[in-house]
Write a protein that holds these residues in place. Structure first.
Motif, short mmCIF file in Angstrom:
data_model
loop_
_atom_site.label_atom_id
_atom_site.label_comp_id
_atom_site.label_asym_id
_atom_site.label_seq_id
_atom_site.Cartn_x
_atom_site.Cartn_y
_atom_site.Cartn_z
N MET A 145 7.77 -5.01 6.74
CA MET A 145 6.54 -4.22 6.90
C MET A 145 6.14 -3.54 5.58
O MET A 145 5.17 -2.77 5.55
CB MET A 145 6.73 -3.22 8.02
CG MET A 145 7.14 -3.93 9.32
SD MET A 145 6.36 -3.29 10.79
CE MET A 145 7.37 -1.86 11.08
N GLY B 215 11.24 1.43 10.87
CA GLY B 215 10.26 0.80 9.97
C GLY B 215 8.83 0.95 10.46
O GLY B 215 8.56 1.01 11.66
N TYR B 216 7.93 1.04 9.53
CA TYR B 216 6.50 1.04 9.84
C TYR B 216 5.75 0.45 8.65
O TYR B 216 6.27 0.39 7.54
CB TYR B 216 5.98 2.44 10.15
CG TYR B 216 6.05 3.44 9.02
CD1 TYR B 216 5.01 3.56 8.10
CD2 TYR B 216 7.17 4.26 8.85
CE1 TYR B 216 5.07 4.48 7.07
CE2 TYR B 216 7.23 5.18 7.81
CZ TYR B 216 6.19 5.29 6.92
OH TYR B 216 6.25 6.19 5.89
N PHE B 217 4.51 0.00 8.91
CA PHE B 217 3.67 -0.43 7.79
C PHE B 217 2.49 0.54 7.68
O PHE B 217 2.26 1.36 8.57
CB PHE B 217 3.20 -1.88 7.98
CG PHE B 217 2.16 -2.07 9.04
CD1 PHE B 217 2.53 -2.43 10.34
CD2 PHE B 217 0.81 -1.90 8.78
CE1 PHE B 217 1.58 -2.60 11.33
CE2 PHE B 217 -0.16 -2.07 9.76
CZ PHE B 217 0.23 -2.42 11.04
N LYS B 218 1.77 0.41 6.58
CA LYS B 218 0.61 1.28 6.35
C LYS B 218 -0.67 0.45 6.30
O LYS B 218 -0.67 -0.67 5.79
CB LYS B 218 0.76 2.03 5.03
CG LYS B 218 1.75 3.18 5.10
CD LYS B 218 2.29 3.53 3.74
CE LYS B 218 3.35 2.51 3.35
NZ LYS B 218 3.86 2.70 1.98
N GLY B 219 -1.74 1.02 6.82
CA GLY B 219 -3.05 0.37 6.78
C GLY B 219 -4.04 1.27 6.07
O GLY B 219 -3.89 2.50 6.06
N LYS C 46 0.83 -1.21 0.00
CA LYS C 46 0.00 0.00 0.00
C LYS C 46 0.86 1.25 0.00
O LYS C 46 1.92 1.28 0.64
CB LYS C 46 -0.90 0.01 1.24
CG LYS C 46 -2.07 -0.96 1.14
CD LYS C 46 -2.58 -1.34 2.52
CE LYS C 46 -1.68 -2.37 3.15
NZ LYS C 46 -2.03 -2.72 4.52
N ILE D 55 12.82 -5.70 6.64
CA ILE D 55 12.05 -5.45 7.86
C ILE D 55 10.68 -6.12 7.77
O ILE D 55 10.09 -6.50 8.78
CB ILE D 55 11.93 -3.92 8.12
CG1 ILE D 55 13.33 -3.34 8.34
CG2 ILE D 55 11.02 -3.63 9.31
CD1 ILE D 55 13.37 -1.83 8.56
N ARG E 206 -0.56 4.53 9.84
CA ARG E 206 0.84 4.08 9.85
C ARG E 206 1.10 3.45 11.21
O ARG E 206 0.57 3.89 12.22
CB ARG E 206 1.81 5.25 9.65
CG ARG E 206 1.76 5.89 8.26
CD ARG E 206 2.78 7.03 8.21
NE ARG E 206 2.79 7.75 6.94
CZ ARG E 206 2.02 8.78 6.64
NH1 ARG E 206 1.11 9.22 7.52
NH2 ARG E 206 2.13 9.41 5.48
N ASP E 207 1.93 2.42 11.22
CA ASP E 207 2.18 1.74 12.48
C ASP E 207 3.64 1.35 12.59
O ASP E 207 4.14 0.56 11.78
CB ASP E 207 1.27 0.51 12.60
CG ASP E 207 1.25 -0.03 14.02
OD1 ASP E 207 1.85 0.59 14.91
OD2 ASP E 207 0.65 -1.09 14.23
N GLY E 208 4.31 1.90 13.58
CA GLY E 208 5.75 1.71 13.76
C GLY E 208 6.09 0.46 14.55
O GLY E 208 5.26 -0.44 14.77
N LEU E 209 7.33 0.43 15.00
CA LEU E 209 7.87 -0.72 15.73
C LEU E 209 9.00 -0.14 16.58
O LEU E 209 10.15 -0.17 16.18
CB LEU E 209 8.41 -1.74 14.71
CG LEU E 209 8.84 -3.13 15.17
CD1 LEU E 209 7.68 -3.89 15.78
CD2 LEU E 209 9.41 -3.92 14.00
#
Lengths: 332, 332
Positions: A208, B134-138, A137, A206, B105-108
């Motif tokens: 993610m 790093g982070y991912f997106k939702g 995304k 990573i 967004r969600d980090g670590l």
């Protein structure tokens, strides 16, 4: 029917307009103005006609597609007549991204690219690619349109393009199945997934997903061709040129996952909404990485998709003096 | 100041309203109605006052935060008086997600969780975790609020929660540095990153980030506490309870990356906008995976964050008969 978005100057500054695109006459027709005029001719008051035209042709392609029938029928009526009035020549058009998606999704469906990419990076693809139609995304804020300069964050050394189809969603849906997913496809645009290969090598382990290696620019345009104009979604000719030289050419065949499967997967357990753009994934040979080449500042990247047109962008100069994190010490 | 979003019934159906939250009195104050009344008392016409109140307190938290000073000053004025009128008791409130982010967004960032997670899955963390935050997106469409039932797509067998702070962005920004990033923080909410561990094991090796294992539900609420109410962002007490039993307890200390670094990284080369929510990453011990436990349909998950409140959600029943792709044959 070909539909796009442009920017015009208004009393309050730049304003987005939806346009009907007539590529064979190098012009677009301002849909709101055309509808306004038509309604006044038919007896509406100027003010009421303007309010109605604003509602039917807002500046947002997503909002227009979400409106559904009143939007498509009004556009088709103007497309049938193609009036000369309210036209703007391609020379004078300031293009905006063809859609304003709520979120960018980008798949990985072309077998040729998966092979080519993994041969170049010297690692086999994970067998999990065979289990589900993976996608990543992207944020909606860095979508750029035709003729826009591509922002080049200065931390990127290895800049690349990715030649893709953009599937534009027509109806809100949740948990579709492949057999009815194509009913939710509004049209096709061109999707250039600009990619920073050096940054990607840092981020991908990573797990993610890509962020800084992708979220600086997604090219979407020049316009959307409605899905009724395509005979076969698996036989669309595709080409990418850099500074006028062909770097990749092929078509949309040889997919690991069908268009219907990709859309169904994107909607599974969540929501896809009108105007969302789902990238097909890169065509085989549709990235410079596969050729051991890379982009330079100032390069002109053109993507040509049969039935749509040409999406052209020029690479900007590297943006200097950006922050980069300092590496942490191991804690395990 | 504590600000939330609720749903009220109007002549055109459900309508979102911004509210001032007074937890010590178990009530919220409808900000639009309170401002409307105040303006009429001060001499505005009913109609003009309503138009103004609509503009200052729209149903979207993101739009309100984006307005800036007119929004915060009007809310602070009502917070100073806390009128009884236009109050709704907690018992009668239908909560909406505290914000409506453009992207999740969600980090670590919590060292404890990175250790605990990788010990449980029996694999060391990639050293690249030490290089960048790093982070991912939702997607924004599956954000749920306080007291909402959590949708449970039927393909999920191993359901988990993740206890996190949600950093709510206050100002549009691009390429911030850590030293000025906190100026762009509007407030703190609670973020429950519901996670499907079985599905995650399928998706993560693909490297494009989580999709189906995360995008079914993000809990955001119960409300936002503005950042001025926190003395130390690194010493906020956090707890998670399942069916009334404490499953995890700790605080927001021991971070690999600071709040400023995470926000700066999120904005690097792209755009963060008001109302965006960035998850802190899971607190150490803030997931059931770390305890070898899992959630069941009907479980009640409560997350308690000091200075905010309690975010409570009940797990729904598995949604049956969803499509799942058929595995493909290897092609390399």
């Amino acid at each position: 029917m070909k539909l796009g978005r442009i920017s015009v100057n208004g009393p309050d500054g730049a304003e987005a307009r939806l346009v009907l695109v007539v590529p064979e006459e190098n012009r677009v027709i301002d849909l709101k103005r055309a509808l306004h005029e038509q309604l006044v001719k038919e007896g509406s008051s100027r003010e009421s006609a303007l309010q109605y035209a604003n509602a039917v042709f807002p500046g947002s392609m997503s909002a227009a597609i979400a409106l559904g029938t009143p939007f498509t029928q009004a556009a088709e009526k103007i497309n049938a007549k193609r009036p000369d009035a309210h036209s703007i020549s391609f020379d004078s058009v300031n293009w905006l991204p063809a859609s304003d998606p709520s979120v960018v999704r980008d798949g990985l469906t072309f077998v040729g690219h998966i092979k080519g990419f993994h041969e170049k990076i010297g690692a086999p693809p994970t067998p999990n690619l065979l289990k589900v139609p993976g996608y990543f995304k992207g944020t909606p804020h860095t979508v750029i349109g035709h003729e826009a300069e591509v922002p080049w964050p200065g931390y990127i050394q290895y800049m690349d393009y990715e030649l893709e189809l953009g599937y534009v969603i027509g109806k809100r849906a949740e948990s579709l199945r492949p057999e009815n997913a194509l009913d939710h496809l509004f049209g096709i645009t061109i999707f250039n997934d600009f990619s920073a290969r050096d940054c990607q090598a840092v981020e991908m382990p990573i797990g993610m997903g890509p962020t800084k290696c992708k979220d600086f620019a997604y090219g979407i345009g020049p316009w959307i061709t409605t899905v009724d104009e395509f005979k076969d979604l698996d036989r669309i000719g595709m080409e990418v040129r850099v500074n006028g030289e062909t770097w990749g050419k092929g078509d949309s065949s040889n997919k690991l996952w069908t268009v219907g499967e990709l859309i169904a997967w994107a909607s599974l357990g969540e929501v896809i909404v009108p105007g969302d753009v789902i990238g097909s994934g890169t065509m085989g040979g549709g990235s410079a990485l596969e050729l051991d080449r890379k982009l330079q500042p100032g390069d002109v990247v053109e993507m040509i998709v049969e039935g749509v047109g040409t999406l052209r962008n020029t690479m900007g100069q590297p943006i200097p003096d950006l922050w980069w994190p300092e590496e942490r010490k191991p804690f395990m």
